[in-house]
Design a protein around this motif. Structure first.
Motif, PDB file in Angstrom:
ATOM      1  N   PRO A 144       0.835  -1.214   0.000  1.00  0.00           N
ATOM      2  CA  PRO A 144       0.000   0.000   0.000  1.00  0.00           C
ATOM      3  C   PRO A 144       0.863   1.254   0.000  1.00  0.00           C
ATOM      4  CG  PRO A 144       0.080  -0.945   2.196  1.00  0.00           C
ATOM      5  CD  PRO A 144       0.826  -1.896   1.303  1.00  0.00           C
ATOM      6  N   TRP A 145       0.293   2.350  -0.498  1.00  0.00           N
ATOM      7  CA  TRP A 145       0.977   3.633  -0.448  1.00  0.00           C
ATOM      8  C   TRP A 145      -0.036   4.758  -0.307  1.00  0.00           C
ATOM      9  CZ3 TRP A 145      -0.005   1.143  -5.021  1.00  0.00           C
ATOM     10  CH2 TRP A 145      -0.571   1.868  -6.065  1.00  0.00           C
ATOM     11  N   THR A 146       0.460   5.901   0.146  1.00  0.00           N
ATOM     12  CA  THR A 146      -0.384   7.077   0.377  1.00  0.00           C
ATOM     13  C   THR A 146       0.142   8.250  -0.436  1.00  0.00           C
ATOM     14  OG1 THR A 146      -0.939   6.350   2.617  1.00  0.00           O
ATOM     15  CG2 THR A 146      -1.248   8.686   2.114  1.00  0.00           C
ATOM     16  N   VAL A 147      -0.763   8.962  -1.077  1.00  0.00           N
ATOM     17  CA  VAL A 147      -0.394  10.156  -1.838  1.00  0.00           C
ATOM     18  C   VAL A 147      -0.543  11.382  -0.945  1.00  0.00           C
ATOM     19  CG1 VAL A 147      -0.969  11.616  -3.805  1.00  0.00           C
ATOM     20  CG2 VAL A 147      -1.061   9.126  -4.040  1.00  0.00           C
ATOM     21  N   ASP A 148       0.544  12.132  -0.811  1.00  0.00           N
ATOM     22  CA  ASP A 148       0.552  13.378  -0.054  1.00  0.00           C
ATOM     23  C   ASP A 148       1.252  14.419  -0.918  1.00  0.00           C
ATOM     24  OD1 ASP A 148       0.907  15.516   1.617  1.00  0.00           O
ATOM     25  OD2 ASP A 148       1.888  14.396   3.226  1.00  0.00           O
ATOM     26  N   SER A 149       0.486  15.312  -1.501  1.00  0.00           N
ATOM     27  CA  SER A 149       1.048  16.263  -2.461  1.00  0.00           C
ATOM     28  C   SER A 149       2.068  17.195  -1.825  1.00  0.00           C
ATOM     29  CB  SER A 149      -0.076  17.085  -3.108  1.00  0.00           C
ATOM     30  OG  SER A 149      -0.762  17.838  -2.120  1.00  0.00           O
ATOM     31  N   THR A 150       2.068  17.302  -0.489  1.00  0.00           N
ATOM     32  CA  THR A 150       3.019  18.187   0.195  1.00  0.00           C
ATOM     33  C   THR A 150       4.297  17.457   0.609  1.00  0.00           C
ATOM     34  OG1 THR A 150       2.119  17.769   2.422  1.00  0.00           O
ATOM     35  CG2 THR A 150       1.089  19.510   1.107  1.00  0.00           C
ATOM     36  N   TYR A 151       4.343  16.146   0.388  1.00  0.00           N
ATOM     37  CA  TYR A 151       5.484  15.360   0.863  1.00  0.00           C
ATOM     38  C   TYR A 151       6.752  15.754   0.103  1.00  0.00           C
ATOM     39  CZ  TYR A 151       8.476  11.324   1.829  1.00  0.00           C
ATOM     40  OH  TYR A 151       9.517  10.511   2.191  1.00  0.00           O
ATOM     41  N   ARG A 152       7.785  16.081   0.840  1.00  0.00           N
ATOM     42  CA  ARG A 152       9.118  16.331   0.307  1.00  0.00           C
ATOM     43  C   ARG A 152      10.108  15.754   1.313  1.00  0.00           C
ATOM     44  NH1 ARG A 152       5.753  17.617  -2.728  1.00  0.00           N
ATOM     45  NH2 ARG A 152       5.571  19.519  -4.021  1.00  0.00           N
ATOM     46  N   ARG A 153      11.211  15.229   0.814  1.00  0.00           N
ATOM     47  CA  ARG A 153      12.190  14.700   1.768  1.00  0.00           C
ATOM     48  C   ARG A 153      13.606  14.844   1.225  1.00  0.00           C
ATOM     49  NH1 ARG A 153      12.948   8.688   4.499  1.00  0.00           N
ATOM     50  NH2 ARG A 153      14.457   9.375   6.057  1.00  0.00           N
ATOM     51  N   LEU A 154      14.439  15.469   2.036  1.00  0.00           N
ATOM     52  CA  LEU A 154      15.876  15.518   1.790  1.00  0.00           C
ATOM     53  C   LEU A 154      16.510  14.471   2.691  1.00  0.00           C
ATOM     54  CD1 LEU A 154      18.432  16.968   0.605  1.00  0.00           C
ATOM     55  CD2 LEU A 154      18.374  18.414   2.657  1.00  0.00           C
ATOM     56  N   HIS A 155      17.260  13.540   2.106  1.00  0.00           N
ATOM     57  CA  HIS A 155      17.848  12.516   2.968  1.00  0.00           C
ATOM     58  C   HIS A 155      19.268  12.153   2.552  1.00  0.00           C
ATOM     59  CE1 HIS A 155      15.609   9.888  -0.046  1.00  0.00           C
ATOM     60  NE2 HIS A 155      16.844   9.473  -0.174  1.00  0.00           N
ATOM     61  N   ILE A 156      19.979  11.594   3.525  1.00  0.00           N
ATOM     62  CA  ILE A 156      21.300  11.019   3.259  1.00  0.00           C
ATOM     63  C   ILE A 156      21.068   9.739   2.462  1.00  0.00           C
ATOM     64  CG2 ILE A 156      23.431  10.148   4.288  1.00  0.00           C
ATOM     65  CD1 ILE A 156      22.631  11.699   6.855  1.00  0.00           C
ATOM     66  N   ASN A 157      21.693   9.624   1.294  1.00  0.00           N
ATOM     67  CA  ASN A 157      21.363   8.539   0.379  1.00  0.00           C
ATOM     68  C   ASN A 157      22.470   7.503   0.221  1.00  0.00           C
ATOM     69  OD1 ASN A 157      19.296   7.585  -1.575  1.00  0.00           O
ATOM     70  ND2 ASN A 157      20.974   7.845  -3.046  1.00  0.00           N
ATOM     71  N   GLY A 252      18.527  23.287  13.681  1.00  0.00           N
ATOM     72  CA  GLY A 252      19.079  22.132  14.378  1.00  0.00           C
ATOM     73  C   GLY A 252      18.165  20.925  14.425  1.00  0.00           C
ATOM     74  N   THR A 253      16.936  21.037  13.911  1.00  0.00           N
ATOM     75  CA  THR A 253      16.013  19.901  13.889  1.00  0.00           C
ATOM     76  C   THR A 253      16.577  18.779  13.024  1.00  0.00           C
ATOM     77  OG1 THR A 253      14.116  21.366  14.174  1.00  0.00           O
ATOM     78  CG2 THR A 253      13.679  19.157  13.321  1.00  0.00           C
ATOM     79  N   LEU A 254      16.555  17.558  13.543  1.00  0.00           N
ATOM     80  CA  LEU A 254      17.096  16.417  12.807  1.00  0.00           C
ATOM     81  C   LEU A 254      16.191  16.066  11.636  1.00  0.00           C
ATOM     82  CD1 LEU A 254      19.369  14.248  12.798  1.00  0.00           C
ATOM     83  CD2 LEU A 254      17.809  12.786  14.102  1.00  0.00           C
ATOM     84  N   LEU A 255      16.745  16.021  10.433  1.00  0.00           N
ATOM     85  CA  LEU A 255      16.005  15.664   9.231  1.00  0.00           C
ATOM     86  C   LEU A 255      16.227  14.211   8.833  1.00  0.00           C
ATOM     87  CD1 LEU A 255      16.708  18.838   7.049  1.00  0.00           C
ATOM     88  CD2 LEU A 255      14.653  18.332   8.385  1.00  0.00           C
ATOM     89  N   ASP A 256      17.433  13.721   9.005  1.00  0.00           N
ATOM     90  CA  ASP A 256      17.766  12.351   8.627  1.00  0.00           C
ATOM     91  C   ASP A 256      19.072  11.972   9.316  1.00  0.00           C
ATOM     92  OD1 ASP A 256      17.412   9.902   7.390  1.00  0.00           O
ATOM     93  OD2 ASP A 256      18.417  10.495   5.538  1.00  0.00           O
ATOM     94  N   ALA A 257      19.301  10.666   9.457  1.00  0.00           N
ATOM     95  CA  ALA A 257      20.520  10.195  10.103  1.00  0.00           C
ATOM     96  C   ALA A 257      20.820   8.776   9.662  1.00  0.00           C
ATOM     97  CB  ALA A 257      20.386  10.253  11.639  1.00  0.00           C
ATOM     98  N   VAL A 258      22.086   8.393   9.733  1.00  0.00           N
ATOM     99  CA  VAL A 258      22.498   7.013   9.542  1.00  0.00           C
ATOM    100  C   VAL A 258      23.668   6.745  10.486  1.00  0.00           C
ATOM    101  CG1 VAL A 258      24.052   7.616   7.617  1.00  0.00           C
ATOM    102  CG2 VAL A 258      23.271   5.260   7.906  1.00  0.00           C
TER     103      VAL A 258
END
Length: 442
Positions: A144-157, A252-258
């Motif tokens: 399953p998946w959900t459509v969210d037109s506002t979804y954006r994500r910057l991540h460590i890839n 300083g809010t955490l956006l992504d981590a590994v």
């Protein structure tokens, strides 16, 4: 005499097989235990997910239709193209959520979904029809998946911490890649954001003014001090023994981590699949990630140990050897010195690996830190047990040890152990002191 052209697709075999069709591999399939009739694929088999439409190679695949191409769990995309396959499947019917079933369609025709409603969740069900005309009893369900037109994500890839030969725009060293999951043409200003290896210092590196990343594009950052080099450099290096990387917003809010452990030379770690799970990868900076094949943990051996440092070494160590030609994941494994402790011991960090045919030494100093194990070895006598969640993978029982002398496996003959006047953590064992060569019970 007439001739026939043969084609072989999505199979594992000798190298001569590779040009016979598409999707072929020349690798060890890593069957569970063919001697005992267990022909299933081991968790690390290169045949897993390498068959048509993302199925496993081989005969042990589920009957019925298969579905691939679903978007990630949450997506800004309002369209999707799903492919239907499956062993012997030639036709199918499908529906989205509780909508009516489609007409019968040929397997070569994909499912194109458009104008998917914002804020709604979707799941596709498929009934497959095989060559005999029989329909499967219960439908196959997509993720399953959900459509969210506002979804954006910057991540460590992708991260490469142990780099010996991979260059990026003339730079040879540690590399970090970011990816912006957003519609193409949409931009994100990175000015003031931070990327750090210290959680309590979120802006150890701060993106300078004017750094912009476009949707569905990559940004590769060399990990070193600038030292007059062109481009953006993080100002700090990466630790091949393990560390964390933390991507932070301007406040300083955490956006992504590994967080990762011991790394393999010239192999990166990266996000794979719709769930973007971290795994060992082939370095592909600036491009989509590709998985690196790994071997089973059953190929690991306890190769050398050192328990009584006086002059040469201060810390105890335990060395592992990987007999597989492929890297092996150490995450999920642990080492114990207590045979009565059950499956409890010093655990390896997730995303820890040992290279194919390689040696890896870990200091046994009683604390959790990169390259170290949270246990101490007795110099009198003791056990060293390497295990996973099913039980021991290797086990040695050693007797009294001598100052500045290590003990471990002899290269030849196999099955024998000896004492070594010169400990060699991270390398093959030398010739032993013959007076102390002995066989240890396993």
């Amino acid at each position: 005499m007439s001739t026939t052209d043969l084609a072989v697709h999505w199979s594992i075999g000798p190298e001569e097989l590779l040009p016979w069709g598409q999707g072929n591999l020349s690798d060890d399939p890593q069957l569970i235990d063919p001697v005992q009739g267990e022909y299933g694929l081991a968790p690390t088999s290169p045949a897993r997910g390498a068959g048509p439409n993302g199925l496993d190679m081989g005969a042990c695949v589920p009957a019925g239709a298969s579905i691939s191409g679903e978007p990630t769990h949450t997506t800004w995309r309002t369209a999707a193209t799903l492919t239907v396959g499956g062993p012997g499947i030639v036709a199918y019917r499908y529906r989205v959520n509780e909508e009516p079933w489609s007409a019968v369609r040929a397997i070569a025709e994909p499912i194109h979904l458009t104008a998917l409603s914002d804020g709604s969740s979707f799941q596709v069900a498929v009934f497959g029809q095989d060559l005999t005309g029989r329909w499967q009893d219960t439908p196959t369900l997509s993720r399953p998946w959900t459509v969210d037109s506002t979804y954006r994500r910057l991540h460590i890839n992708e991260v490469l911490a142990a780099n010996r030969s991979v260059t990026w725009e003339g730079w040879l060293g540690g590399l970090v890649e970011l990816y912006y999951d957003a519609p193409p043409g949409e931009s994100l200003d990175l000015t003031g954001m931070g990327l750090t290896d210290r959680p309590d210092e979120p802006h150890r590196f701060t993106f300078p003014a004017g750094v912009v990343l476009m949707g569905q594009e990559y940004l590769v950052l060399p990990a070193d001090a600038q030292d007059g080099l062109d481009g953006i450099h993080l100002g700090y290096g990466l630790d091949r023994d393990g560390q964390g990387l933390y991507l932070c917003d301007t406040d300083g809010t955490l956006l992504d981590a590994v967080e990762f452990g011991r790394q393999v030379e010239d192999c990166s770690i990266g996000r794979l699949g719709p769930e973007r799970a971290w795994a060992l990868t082939i370095p592909t900076f600036g491009q989509p990630n590709r998985p690196q094949a790994t071997g089973p943990a059953t190929h690991l051996r306890i190769n050398e140990w050192f328990t009584h440092g006086h002059v040469r070494f201060e810390d105890d160590f335990i060395e592992l050897f990987n007999a597989s030609p492929l890297p092996v994941c150490l995450g999920g494994l642990a080492i114990s010195d207590n045979p009565a402790g059950g499956l409890q011991g010093a655990a390896f960090e997730p995303l820890s690996f040992i290279g194919g045919g390689a040696y890896a030494a870990f200091d046994a100093v009683g604390r959790d830190a990169p390259g170290e194990l949270n246990l101490r070895l007795s110099a009198e006598q003791g056990h060293i047990i390497l295990f996973d969640n099913t039980g021991p993978l290797d086990w040695v029982l050693y007797g009294p040890q001598m100052a500045d002398i290590s003990q471990g496996r002899l290269q030849q003959p196999p099955g024998l152990y000896g004492f070594f006047e010169l400990p060699t953590p991270g390398a093959a064992n030398p010739e032993p002191l013959s007076a102390w060569t002995q066989t240890l019970p396993l």
